[in-house]
Structure formats: C-alpha cells, structure tokens
Design a protein around this motif. Structure first.
Motif, PDB file in Angstrom:
ATOM      1  N   TRP A  16      61.690  59.641  14.261  1.00 36.31           N
ATOM      2  CA  TRP A  16      62.647  59.064  15.216  1.00 36.31           C
ATOM      3  C   TRP A  16      62.831  60.008  16.408  1.00 36.31           C
ATOM      4  CZ3 TRP A  16      67.428  59.946  17.422  1.00 36.31           C
ATOM      5  CH2 TRP A  16      68.075  58.836  17.971  1.00 36.31           C
ATOM      6  N   SER A  29      58.077  51.360  15.985  1.00 37.43           N
ATOM      7  CA  SER A  29      58.208  52.171  17.191  1.00 37.43           C
ATOM      8  C   SER A  29      59.347  51.636  18.045  1.00 37.43           C
ATOM      9  CB  SER A  29      56.907  52.150  17.992  1.00 37.43           C
ATOM     10  OG  SER A  29      56.673  50.847  18.516  1.00 37.43           O
ATOM     11  N   GLU A  30      59.697  52.367  19.072  1.00 37.27           N
ATOM     12  CA  GLU A  30      60.699  51.902  20.021  1.00 37.27           C
ATOM     13  C   GLU A  30      60.114  50.863  20.968  1.00 37.27           C
ATOM     14  OE1 GLU A  30      63.888  52.570  20.154  1.00 37.27           O
ATOM     15  OE2 GLU A  30      63.939  54.093  18.573  1.00 37.27           O
ATOM     16  N   THR A  31      58.813  50.954  21.232  1.00 39.30           N
ATOM     17  CA  THR A  31      58.180  50.120  22.251  1.00 39.30           C
ATOM     18  C   THR A  31      57.497  48.878  21.709  1.00 39.30           C
ATOM     19  OG1 THR A  31      56.068  51.289  22.103  1.00 39.30           O
ATOM     20  CG2 THR A  31      57.725  52.193  23.598  1.00 39.30           C
ATOM     21  N   THR A  59      59.238  46.844  15.894  1.00 40.86           N
ATOM     22  CA  THR A  59      60.145  47.857  16.420  1.00 40.86           C
ATOM     23  C   THR A  59      61.222  48.173  15.393  1.00 40.86           C
ATOM     24  OG1 THR A  59      61.644  46.200  17.360  1.00 40.86           O
ATOM     25  CG2 THR A  59      59.804  46.957  18.754  1.00 40.86           C
ATOM     26  N   TRP A  60      62.020  49.212  15.659  1.00 36.06           N
ATOM     27  CA  TRP A  60      63.141  49.541  14.775  1.00 36.06           C
ATOM     28  C   TRP A  60      64.132  48.385  14.729  1.00 36.06           C
ATOM     29  CZ3 TRP A  60      62.971  53.720  11.709  1.00 36.06           C
ATOM     30  CH2 TRP A  60      62.083  54.743  12.041  1.00 36.06           C
ATOM     31  N   GLU A  61      64.305  47.716  15.862  1.00 37.03           N
ATOM     32  CA  GLU A  61      65.218  46.572  15.898  1.00 37.03           C
ATOM     33  C   GLU A  61      64.719  45.455  14.996  1.00 37.03           C
ATOM     34  OE1 GLU A  61      67.223  43.493  19.169  1.00 37.03           O
ATOM     35  OE2 GLU A  61      65.951  45.157  19.839  1.00 37.03           O
ATOM     36  N   GLN A  74      59.701  59.925  18.644  1.00 37.59           N
ATOM     37  CA  GLN A  74      59.606  58.713  19.446  1.00 37.59           C
ATOM     38  C   GLN A  74      60.597  58.712  20.607  1.00 37.59           C
ATOM     39  OE1 GLN A  74      59.743  55.002  17.302  1.00 37.59           O
ATOM     40  NE2 GLN A  74      58.245  55.668  15.780  1.00 37.59           N
ATOM     41  N   ASN A  75      61.791  59.205  20.374  1.00 42.15           N
ATOM     42  CA  ASN A  75      62.854  59.114  21.370  1.00 42.15           C
ATOM     43  C   ASN A  75      62.902  60.293  22.337  1.00 42.15           C
ATOM     44  OD1 ASN A  75      64.902  56.690  20.846  1.00 42.15           O
ATOM     45  ND2 ASN A  75      64.086  57.362  18.869  1.00 42.15           N
TER      46      ASN A  75
END
Length: 424
Positions: free
Chosen positions: A200, A291-293, A167-169, A203-204
């Motif tokens: 980005w 990804s975010e997920t 993820t981005w995190e 994705q969001n």
C-alpha cells in the motif's frame, strides 16, 4: 518477540561482532575428516527430506559429515543468537530476510564467493547481497497474493475479479457484497498485515517501509489513509469484528477462516496457499494484489526470497561449507526432494525439472509466480536490525484501530513511533 528478548538478542549479536572472526586452520583436503554443523527451522516434512539431502551429499563427499540441528521457528533466532554470542555458531545457517542484515553488519556471515548463482535470476540473488558481496544464497522466491476461495464467491453469487485490472475500491465492494450474501462467510478474513501495508505504501508514496540505509521511509500521516481504508471495510461488514480478527490470527493455519471456507479472501505469501488448501473442500487460488489505478503494472508486487543459506564467518572450513550450500541450491537431488517446500525454486533448471512432478495445486502456484516476472517491481531493501518486530507492531495497531481504541491518526502516529524505536 518482546522488547527484552529483542534487546538480548541484539546484545548477543553485537558482542560477537566485537570479536575477530577468522577461519582457524586451512580447509580439509580430500581424505581428511571434516564436520559441518547445519541448522534450520521447519516442520517434520522439511526435517525428513533435509536429512535425505544430507545423506546424498555425504555419499558424494565421504570425508565430510553434516551434523543436523533443527527445530521450529519459535525459539530458532534466540537459540542462534545465544550460540553466536558463545562463538558456537553452526557452519551453515538457514537464514531469513528479517535477520540477515544484522548478521551481515555484525560480521558473522561469510561472503559466498564459491557458490554457483548462474541458474538464479539476478534480482533474486541481489536480495542476499550487500555492498556487492553475496552473504545469503536465496533458496527460492515467493510473492504476496490475495488467497481466494472460488466456492465462497460462487455461493455468494459474486463473480471472481479480473486481478489484472481491479482496484482497492473494487476489492472492498466485492468483499462487502460477499459478506452481505453469505451465511457464515466474510468477504475478507482480516486486514492486510505488514506485507500488505508495504504494498500500500509503495503504491501510494513510491516507497516501502524502509530505505536502503535501514531508516523508516514513511511518516505517520502516510499511514492514516491505510487505517481509514480498514475502517471502511469494518463499517461495511467486509471483514469480521476486531475480536474475530484477533482470534483468526492466533489460530492454527488449517483453522483460519480462509482455510475453513469462512472467508472468500485473505492476504498470504503464495506458497502458503498449498497448506491453506489442505482441508477437504477448500481449494484456494492466488490473485494479484489490487492497485490504485486499475493497472497491474502499478500494483508494486515483488519477489521475496523465501529464505537463504548462509555460512558462518568463523567456520573452520569455508570451502566445504560453501560446497554444501552449492549442493543444496544447485543439485538435482535438492530440487526433486524439496520441490516447493522452501519456496518456488530460485534455480531455474530445478524449477523446470520438477514441473511435471507437481500436482495441480502446486503447479498453479508455480505458474502464478512466474506470471509476475514481467510486472514485478524491485524487492524492498534488506531489512535493518529490529525489523523482525514490525509484523507484530503492524498487526497490533490494525487491531487497536478496529477495536476503536485509537483513531486512524492515533494508530498511525503510535505505530510509526514504535517501529522507529524498534529499528534504532
């Protein structure tokens, strides 16, 4: 490109659009002499093998002569706009995604109805199509990637990520850890640029930067989170200072942080990793975008046409011009000489024919691009007139924010306003 130059170019194109474009005279029959002008941008290697391609085509078609016109990217589009305004446009044009729509809408490109597209994926052919007509024959494809240096990861004692699940995190955590554990190397070389911003947004918010109609598809508040993410990366030391980011963007390719071992990761189009790995001791590998997920299917990656071949609508010889384009994208000679230099070959037969000739680095790029076939999303809509300014605008506001000259809200608002003005 500054506003004045962009305006001059748009005026030049628009002035030509007002003229009636028609093929003057019929196509030359075998035995009649035909001269076609072909323009492209690139470096010395491209110029050299393209001349070999011209020679091979002329050997097959002795009545057709191809006159080459080439130069670097800098100045190419201003020169082409000037030629177009003077009705002196070359017959065959190497075309880019940022400009093709305005040339189509201003009536300057011929519908390519005699070029064989059967060996090309439909999704790729569609990137050069408007209203059901093909105006730009894709040469190859490329995809956005995180260029990673495994040696920098190893020296920092950090494991390479699983790019199917990160993820981005996680990217931020990894980049921070590398910066903390390294002497002279950063986890991430710089922000994600306009193409990363596109990903980005997709994705969001489920949309990229522009709509099918060429309108801006996002609102200022949509970009605030993007800038806040950059702020977190800056605060943690994951990326260099704003001044270092600015310097890195102005550096020659081989002198950038990612190319010299000064960073573990950076965002590039995958075929650029070949040149970025040219320095001794640097071997970059492509990673999928996070990804975010945590699911690669949600990463919203896509294939971008590396470039196109287009034909001038006012050419005196539309059949011969299309014959040459067909040769450039479908002949065995083109595949063997070009290999990956103009992108991953869109022609699937050509791709298979050169596979065994590629070195380990090139093969890795080819295979990583092919691995995306089952997960890629639709490509962004054809870019509207003025979109060529977007990259510089996004870069500038990324740096304005990192320098502390604008808050996330201010950077998002001003960036939106400038892009909106550029697209009018």
């Amino acid at each position: 490109m500054n506003t004045t130059a962009r305006g001059s170019k748009a005026l030049a194109i628009a002035s030509l659009a007002a003229l009636t474009l028609s093929a003057c005279g019929g196509d030359a029959e075998d035995g009649d002499s035909v001269n076609l002008r072909f323009t492209w941008w690139g470096g010395d290697a491209r110029h050299s093998y393209t001349q070999e391609l011209i020679d091979a085509f002329e050997d097959e078609h002795p009545h057709i002569t191809i006159s080459p016109e080439f130069g670097s990217w800098e100045g190419y589009w201003d020169s082409l706009a000037t030629q177009s305004a003077g009705r002196d446009t070359p017959d065959i044009i190497q075309m880019d995604l940022m400009y093709i729509r305005e040339y189509i809408e201003n009536g300057q490109l011929l519908e390519l109805d005699q070029v064989d597209t059967s060996a090309f994926p439909e999704e790729l052919v569609n990137t050069g199509t408007q209203d059901g007509a093909l105006y730009g024959m894709p040469i190859g494809s490329t995809s956005l990637t995180i260029a990673a240096n495994p040696d920098v990861f190893k020296e920092a004692g950090v494991q390479m990520p699983d790019d199917d699940t990160w993820t981005w995190e996680e990217l931020a955590q990894i980049a921070t850890e590398i910066s903390e554990n390294s002497e002279g190397a950063y986890g991430l070389a710089r922000p994600f640029n306009d193409a990363g911003f596109e990903i980005w947004l997709r994705q969001n918010y489920g949309t990229g930067q522009v709509t099918e109609d060429g309108e801006l598809a996002w609102e200022p508040e949509d970009a605030v989170g993007y800038f806040e993410m950059l702020g977190d990366l800056q605060d943690s030391g994951a990326i260099p200072s704003a001044s270092q980011v600015n310097e890195d963007r102005g550096a020659a390719l081989e002198q950038t942080l990612i190319a010299t071992g000064g960073a573990a990761m950076d965002t590039w189009w995958n075929t650029q990793l070949i040149s970025l790995s040219a320095n001794e001791g640097v071997e970059l590998v492509p990673l999928k975008l996070p990804s975010e997920t945590g699911s690669v299917e949600d990463a919203q990656m896509y294939y971008k046409a590396s470039m196109f071949y287009s034909v001038y609508a006012g050419t005196d010889h539309p059949e011969e011009a299309q014959l040459f384009v067909d040769f450039l994208v479908n002949s065995q000679e083109a595949g063997e000489l070009q290999q990956l230099e103009r992108g991953i070959p869109g022609n699937e037969d050509a791709r298979e024919a050169i596979r065994d000739d590629l070195d380990e680095r090139e093969l890795r790029i080819l295979e990583s691009n092919e691995e995306l076939e089952d997960i890629v999303s639709a490509s962004p809509p054809m870019a509207p007139e003025g979109f060529s300014a977007v990259q510089e605008i996004v870069w500038r506001y990324e740096e304005e924010f990192l320098f502390g000259r604008a808050s996330a809200e201010e950077a998002a608002q001003r960036m939106h306003g400038e892009i909106e003005s550029a697209l009018r």
